[in-house]
Scaffold this motif. Structure first.
Motif, PDB file in Angstrom:
ATOM      1  N   THR A  13      -5.828   0.282   3.257  1.00  0.00           N
ATOM      2  CA  THR A  13      -5.839  -1.239   2.875  1.00  0.00           C
ATOM      3  C   THR A  13      -7.455  -2.093   2.569  1.00  0.00           C
ATOM      4  OG1 THR A  13      -3.401  -0.803   4.007  1.00  0.00           O
ATOM      5  CG2 THR A  13      -4.283  -2.772   3.314  1.00  0.00           C
ATOM      6  N   PHE A  50       1.008  -1.311   0.110  1.00  0.00           N
ATOM      7  CA  PHE A  50      -0.320   0.521   0.010  1.00  0.00           C
ATOM      8  C   PHE A  50       1.203   1.065  -0.020  1.00  0.00           C
ATOM      9  CE2 PHE A  50      -2.842   3.563   2.689  1.00  0.00           C
ATOM     10  CZ  PHE A  50      -2.959   3.484   1.384  1.00  0.00           C
ATOM     11  N   SER A  79     -11.356  -3.317  -3.360  1.00  0.00           N
ATOM     12  CA  SER A  79     -11.147  -2.744  -5.318  1.00  0.00           C
ATOM     13  C   SER A  79     -10.920  -3.965  -6.086  1.00  0.00           C
ATOM     14  CB  SER A  79     -10.700  -1.904  -6.002  1.00  0.00           C
ATOM     15  OG  SER A  79      -8.946  -2.855  -5.033  1.00  0.00           O
ATOM     16  N   ALA A 131      -8.309   4.103  -6.138  1.00  0.00           N
ATOM     17  CA  ALA A 131      -7.335   4.662  -5.749  1.00  0.00           C
ATOM     18  C   ALA A 131      -7.206   6.021  -5.259  1.00  0.00           C
ATOM     19  CB  ALA A 131      -6.132   4.584  -6.340  1.00  0.00           C
ATOM     20  N   MET A 156      -9.877   0.170  -9.517  1.00  0.00           N
ATOM     21  CA  MET A 156      -8.656   0.138  -9.083  1.00  0.00           C
ATOM     22  C   MET A 156      -8.905   1.574  -8.891  1.00  0.00           C
ATOM     23  SD  MET A 156      -4.979  -1.679  -9.155  1.00  0.00           S
ATOM     24  CE  MET A 156      -4.916  -0.942 -10.780  1.00  0.00           C
ATOM     25  N   PHE A 197      -8.681  -0.998  -0.850  1.00  0.00           N
ATOM     26  CA  PHE A 197      -7.647  -1.507  -1.868  1.00  0.00           C
ATOM     27  C   PHE A 197      -8.194  -3.046  -2.521  1.00  0.00           C
ATOM     28  CE2 PHE A 197      -5.632   1.279  -4.301  1.00  0.00           C
ATOM     29  CZ  PHE A 197      -5.059   0.211  -5.344  1.00  0.00           C
TER      30      PHE A 197
END
Length: 246
Positions: A161, A125, A167, A220, A216, A164
């Motif tokens: 994290t 990350f 995703s 992000a 993503m 993410f």
């Protein structure tokens, strides 16, 4: 000493996604023309291109990007699954599930690495989003320590994290759905099965890239907003102080 030249993402996309898609979609037909490679050689060429590029990149830079490593593993797995499907008649009716699971595994492995490396010296990350090319991490961590907010700071990073990782889970579901959408109607009894299979794999390669890339990028951007907003509250620093000047 000059810095190593960064890999051009457009070249990466061209070699790993666009060219293999064109090869599988347009060169898989049997015929006398030079561009009609047939399904076997078209598949070999489509797989060899990104695999060869990955090997060349490693030999030149002696560094293995974790995303490239997983991508190369997926390429090899595609080749093995293709051989299995082509020469195992009993597997052809299940092609959508077999290929779909393979497509779902790739983003799940990538996402899991964000969790696995969380406690390591180089968390993925921090490499991908929260790094010292974007944030003034030394100033941030000094301020966090002064305000005795380390647990809240770690909690913010862990929350981002997990987002993410989510995703990539979404990408896995989308990839599985894409495989069923494109391969679900592929009859195991048609004469040009390999040719049709190659063309569909080319489509899945392109759409699979979007299925991973789009969620993503959206997540992000949202995580970047979360990090800046959360760090502003934790440290009292404004955005200009948190981010390095561009």
């Amino acid at each position: 000493m000059t810095a190593a030249k960064e890999e051009n993402p457009l070249v990466n996309i061209l070699i790993n996604v666009l060219l293999p898609t064109v090869i599988l979609s347009k060169l898989s037909k049997e015929g006398d023309a030079l561009y009609q490679l047939g399904p076997t050689w078209a598949m070999v060429a489509a797989l060899a291109l990104p695999l060869g590029y990955g090997i060349w990149h490693w030999l030149k830079h002696r560094t293995l990007n974790i995303f490239s490593a997983v991508g190369m593993g997926a390429i090899l797995l595609t080749g093995l699954i293709t051989i299995y499907l082509w020469y195992n008649e009993n597997a052809k009716p299940h092609v959508a599930w077999i290929f779909g699971i393979k497509e779902a595994v790739q983003p799940l492995i990538l996402g899991s690495l964000f969790l696995i490396t969380r406690r390591s010296t180089s968390p993925l990350f921090r490499t991908f989003i929260y790094n010292d090319a974007i944030f003034d991490i030394k100033r941030i961590e000094k301020t966090v320590a002064e305000k005795n907010a380390i647990s809240e700071y770690d909690g913010l990073i862990w929350k981002c994290t997990l987002y993410f990782f989510g995703s990539f889970c979404l990408s896995a579901v989308l990839n599985l759905g894409l495989a069923h959408y494109f391969l679900g109607d592929l009859s195991p009894n048609i004469e040009n099965w390999k040719e049709e299979y190659n063309g569909i794999v080319g489509s899945i390669t392109l759409w699979g890239f979007l299925a991973i890339g789009v969620p993503m990028m959206v997540v992000a951007c949202y995580i970047l907003y979360m990090m800046i907003n959360g760090l502003e509250k934790l440290t009292g620093l404004d955005k200009e102080a948190l981010l390095l000047p561009r």
